[in-house]
Write a protein that holds these residues in place. Structure first.
Motif, short mmCIF file in Angstrom:
data_model
loop_
_atom_site.label_atom_id
_atom_site.label_comp_id
_atom_site.label_asym_id
_atom_site.label_seq_id
_atom_site.Cartn_x
_atom_site.Cartn_y
_atom_site.Cartn_z
N THR A 34 0.85 -1.21 0.07
CA THR A 34 0.05 0.12 0.04
C THR A 34 0.88 1.26 -0.06
O THR A 34 0.58 2.41 -0.59
CB THR A 34 -1.17 0.17 1.31
N ALA A 35 2.10 1.27 0.50
CA ALA A 35 2.83 2.42 0.53
C ALA A 35 3.35 2.57 -1.04
O ALA A 35 3.52 3.74 -1.34
CB ALA A 35 4.08 2.02 1.47
N SER B 260 1.87 1.60 -3.37
CA SER B 260 0.78 2.11 -4.20
C SER B 260 0.21 3.49 -4.04
O SER B 260 -0.01 4.22 -4.79
CB SER B 260 -0.72 1.43 -3.76
N ALA B 261 0.81 4.13 -2.89
CA ALA B 261 0.85 5.64 -2.79
C ALA B 261 1.84 6.37 -3.74
O ALA B 261 1.30 7.24 -4.19
CB ALA B 261 1.15 5.83 -0.94
N ALA C 296 -2.83 0.53 -6.86
CA ALA C 296 -3.00 1.75 -7.13
C ALA C 296 -3.59 1.94 -8.51
O ALA C 296 -4.59 2.75 -8.75
CB ALA C 296 -1.79 2.48 -7.00
N ASP D 177 -5.69 9.48 -3.70
CA ASP D 177 -5.40 7.96 -3.65
C ASP D 177 -4.07 7.80 -2.60
O ASP D 177 -3.90 6.71 -2.19
CB ASP D 177 -5.12 7.48 -5.10
N VAL D 178 -3.31 8.81 -2.73
CA VAL D 178 -1.94 8.75 -1.89
C VAL D 178 -2.54 8.47 -0.36
O VAL D 178 -1.96 7.83 0.42
CB VAL D 178 -1.05 9.88 -1.98
N ALA E 58 -3.94 5.36 0.26
CA ALA E 58 -2.87 4.33 0.22
C ALA E 58 -2.39 4.35 1.67
O ALA E 58 -1.87 3.45 2.30
CB ALA E 58 -1.87 4.25 -0.92
N VAL E 59 -1.92 5.65 2.28
CA VAL E 59 -1.19 5.74 3.21
C VAL E 59 -2.00 5.05 4.48
O VAL E 59 -1.49 4.52 5.33
CB VAL E 59 -0.94 7.07 3.64
#
Length: 422
Positions: free
Chosen positions: A65-66, A68-69, A126, A374-375, A378-379
């Motif tokens: 997920t990081a 993806s950020a 992402a 989306d960042v 994702a975070v």
């Protein structure tokens, strides 16, 4: 929720273009859904096996997920400058590269390489989410949520198939001399690469670039009202900003809760003697619930309003946390029910939040803003994934599930406070 949103030009040729774009996006999403779900199924188990620690089992999800950020920013910037087609294709290609890296890390037994590869692999996640914005670029405001939901529901086919292929791809990996748990990443790499190819070849005309052209033509014909630089009045600008804030909060909280519970469910099941087939089934049900209800959710959002469905998201996620907390660890059915509720609550939040964001942002800055949004999402997911393993190691899975339910419930007062001040 009321926002100042210009109506789309309802031209038959534009409607045909929108249908064609949705078809191409659907095909790409079917493929990317398989890539996304395959990694989710075994990522935590692979890390647990390589590190020998449950406390760090949530690290793959956090790294993914990081990653993806960072990818959300990159995809957003590329899309802003060049259009959706190159942005989405580049994101899926990065997801494929990450999948190959995970396989290499498993073969050589290198945790550092594994974590780096999982970070890159997050680009696929992402991009799978960013594609929903492409579906809404040319949609009329009254049908915007349904356009988003069409793209999301396409992810269901691949998303349900991916986890159920965990065991067969594991057997294939073993035959090829690759560790069993790395098998699903063979599927992920191929699926992401094919999705990139589909978009690069067939996503024409580019939906975002065409939407900008149409809006520029409409603006040129309209008389600009006194206000700020883009012709909007000051109250409209304030509504736009608050709309972005509401959309971010809805999606970030739902992502945090969903990732935290989903990440540790396979580990929880493994600790109670369940194999990859059982955990794959539960994750498949979860992925199906994340995306399959999208057409209904889109209709509900367009019919009853964005905020109504956002509130329903918080209540559904609370129910998911409670059911997961009380479910016996040796029983698959209650855990499957909890994960189904978890997916449904996430779907409510994502469709409602996405539509709120798209309503609030003009095409001139849309892709860049959506990438930044989306960042934040994702975070939030990375935080949930990282914390989930630590909470389970210290207090157990039930504590994690209940805590996530309480976090989801926070959506209600947050939405009420923001909308009251508007």
């Amino acid at each position: 929720m009321t926002t100042s949103v210009p109506a789309r030009i309802e031209d038959p040729s534009h409607s045909r273009t929108q249908r064609r774009i949705l078809i191409v996006l659907v095909v790409a999403q079917v493929l990317s859904g398989a890539g996304l779900a395959a990694g989710v199924t075994v990522g935590a188990l692979l890390a647990q096996d390589m590190l020998g620690s449950t406390g760090l089992a949530g690290l793959p999800s956090a790294l993914g997920t990081a990653g993806s950020a960072l990818a959300a920013v990159a995809v957003g910037r590329i899309s802003q400058a060049r259009g959706r087609r190159p942005g989405l294709a580049a994101g899926y290609l990065a997801g494929a590269v990450g999948s190959v890296g995970v396989i290499a890390a498993a073969v050589v037994g290198n945790p550092v390489l594994l974590f780096l590869a999982l970070f890159v692999y997050g680009a696929g996640t992402a991009t799978t989410l960013q594609a929903r914005y492409a579906g809404a670029d040319l949609a009329a405001p009254a049908h915007r949520a349904r356009a988003v939901s069409t793209v999301l529901v396409a992810t269901t086919l691949g998303g349900v198939a991916g986890p159920n292929l965990a065991a067969p791809t594991g057997d294939l990996a073993h035959t090829l001399g690759i560790p069993h748990l790395a098998g699903p990443f063979l599927l992920a790499g191929a699926a992401y690469a094919m999705a990139a190819l589909v978009l690069a070849i067939w996503l024409r005309p580019d939906p975002l670039l065409l939407a900008r052209t149409l809006e520029a033509e409409r603006t040129a014909k309209a008389y600009a009202q006194p206000g700020d630089a883009d012709g909007r009045s000051r109250p409209a600008v304030e509504r736009r900003r608050s709309g972005v804030l509401v959309g971010v909060l809805v999606m970030a909280l739902t992502q945090l809760v969903m990732v935290a519970i989903m990440t540790m469910t396979p580990v929880h099941m493994h600790d109670h003697g369940h194999g990859t087939a059982a955990s794959g089934l539960v994750i498949a049900i979860h992925i199906g619930a994340m995306y399959l209800p999208s057409p209904l959710t889109g209709w509900l959002v367009d019919r009853y309003g964005r905020l109504t469905v956002a509130v329903a998201s918080g209540l559904t996620l609370l129910a998911a946390g409670i059911v997961a907390a009380v479910a016996p660890g040796d029983s698959v059915a209650p855990l499957a029910a909890a994960l189904a509720l978890l997916g449904l609550g996430w779907n409510f939040g994502l469709v409602a939040g996405t539509t709120i964001i798209t309503d609030a942002v003009p095409t001139a800055t849309r892709a860049r803003t959506q990438g930044l949004v989306d960042v934040a999402v994702a975070v939030a997911g990375a935080s949930g994934g990282m914390a989930s393993g630590l909470v389970v190691a210290v207090s157990g899975f039930s504590t994690l599930a209940l805590a996530c339910g309480v976090v989801a419930l926070a959506l209600l007062p947050v939405i009420a406070a923001i909308t009251r001040d508007r």
